[in-house]
Design an enzyme around this catalytic site. Structure first.
Site, short mmCIF file in Angstrom:
data_model
loop_
_atom_site.label_atom_id
_atom_site.label_comp_id
_atom_site.label_asym_id
_atom_site.label_seq_id
_atom_site.Cartn_x
_atom_site.Cartn_y
_atom_site.Cartn_z
N GLY A 14 119.61 -37.79 54.02
CA GLY A 14 119.12 -37.09 52.84
C GLY A 14 120.10 -36.01 52.42
O GLY A 14 119.71 -34.97 51.88
N SER A 16 122.39 -36.12 50.11
CA SER A 16 122.95 -36.22 48.75
C SER A 16 122.40 -35.15 47.82
O SER A 16 122.96 -34.91 46.75
CB SER A 16 122.67 -37.60 48.16
OG SER A 16 121.28 -37.78 47.96
N TYR A 154 101.82 -36.67 53.79
CA TYR A 154 103.05 -35.89 54.04
C TYR A 154 102.85 -34.95 55.24
O TYR A 154 103.69 -34.89 56.15
CB TYR A 154 103.39 -35.09 52.78
CG TYR A 154 104.59 -34.19 52.93
CD1 TYR A 154 105.88 -34.70 52.85
CD2 TYR A 154 104.44 -32.82 53.17
CE1 TYR A 154 106.98 -33.87 52.99
CE2 TYR A 154 105.53 -31.98 53.31
CZ TYR A 154 106.80 -32.51 53.22
OH TYR A 154 107.90 -31.69 53.37
N ALA A 156 100.76 -35.23 57.65
CA ALA A 156 100.68 -36.02 58.89
C ALA A 156 102.08 -36.41 59.36
O ALA A 156 102.39 -36.37 60.56
CB ALA A 156 99.83 -37.27 58.65
N ILE A 187 111.34 -24.37 49.34
CA ILE A 187 112.78 -24.22 49.15
C ILE A 187 113.14 -24.77 47.78
O ILE A 187 112.68 -25.87 47.41
CB ILE A 187 113.54 -25.02 50.23
CG1 ILE A 187 113.04 -24.65 51.64
CG2 ILE A 187 115.05 -24.82 50.11
CD1 ILE A 187 113.12 -23.19 52.02
#
Ligand code: NAP
Length: 256
Positions: A14, A16, A154, A156, A187
């Site tokens: 992840g 990119s 998410y 979980a 973030i």
């Protein structure tokens, strides 16, 4: 501390965009040799080019073990091994529990939790040959600590990552490999920006430090776990959230 990752081979899934790109940039600036992984090769390559310092983009889907094995091999071919893996790739589509389909549940769990397993599984053979192998997971406050409507799948997946970590920690320790997790609050990323201006404003107001986090805030926490100085820290978490989880009510913030 930042110097101890100099020359180390780092793979970031992840990488990119968003937090992964921030992690990759922080590591590259600290002298590490970084490979960023994402499904879209053009975006991975563009991020690597923007980061510079020898950073390289590779295409792989974390939901497929064979993809991650190929990505790990690509990092080894390029940088001679893997010392640090940041299992960061994740998705966060919202769906309320009563409307959620099994497919939506599976997509999130397959990417965030199984993808994390695939990433670590594919890199372990190489981490074992590193003098100090490091795994850093990007979990979240959502799930392990807090909840948010639409993110039960998410949450979980993010809590599941910590369960995975605690047993992996014991299995990997005999190879001198540590595994730890960063738990970000809110973030600012391209992904989060998509949730809308109003959401971002409300979130900032609910955070004691009165701002959302930056991708570098997370990158520096990952850098600590990757450093040689953190060699005796494993199976642990660090929350990086500007104090977000602490106020027990809105009143607690108002009276501050
Ligand atoms: P983002 O900006 O949407 O970036 C997600 C990254 O993951 C992209 O590089 C994407 O590239 C990649 N990715 C998605 N699915 C993938 C797959 N199946 N295989 C390989 N790569 C995949 O997300 P983010 O906000 O930076 O989030 C990164 C991580 O931080 C996630 O694990 C998320 O849960 C966690 N987190 C984020 C926040 C936040 O506030 N942003 C808070 C807590 C935790 P491709 O689409 O090209 O694959």
């Amino acid at each position: 501390m930042t110097h101890s990752v100099e020359g180390r081979s780092v793979l970031v899934t992840g990488g990119s965009k968003g937090i992964g790109k921030g992690i990759a940039r922080v590591f590259a600036n600290a002298g590490a040799r970084v490979v960023v992984v994402a499904r879209h090769l053009d975006q991975a390559a563009a991020a690597a080019k923007e980061i510079g310092k020898g950073c390289h983009g590779v295409a792989a889907d974390v939901t497929r073990l064979s993809d991650m094995e190929a990505a790990a091999k690509a990092a080894v071919d390029r940088n001679g091994g893997i010392d640090v893996v940041c299992a960061n790739a994740g998705i966060f589509p919202q769906a309320k529990l009563e409307e959620m389909t099994g497919e939506q549940w599976d997509e999130v769990l397959n990417t965030n939790l199984k993808g994390c397993f695939h990433t670590v599984r594919a890199c372990v053979p190489y981490l074992k040959t590193s003098d100090q192998g490091r795994v850093i997971l990007t979990s979240s406050i959502t799930g392990p600590v807090t909840g948010f409507p639409g993110w039960s799948h998410y949450g979980a997946s993010k809590a599941g990552q910590l369960g995975f970590m605690r047993t992996a920690c014991i299995e990997l320790a005999k190879h001198g490999i540590t595994i730890n997790a960063v738990m970000p609050g809110n973030i600012i990323t391209e992904g989060l920006a998509g949730l809308g201006e109003e959401y971002l404003k409300t979130m900032a107001a609910s955070i004691p430090l009165k701002r959302l986090g930056t991708v570098e805030d997370i990158g520096y926490a990952a850098l600590y776990f990757a450093s040689r100085e953190a060699g005796y820290v494993t199976g642990q978490t660090i929350i990086v959230d500007g104090g977000q989880i602490l106020p027990e009510s809105l009143e607690a913030l108002a009276q501050a």
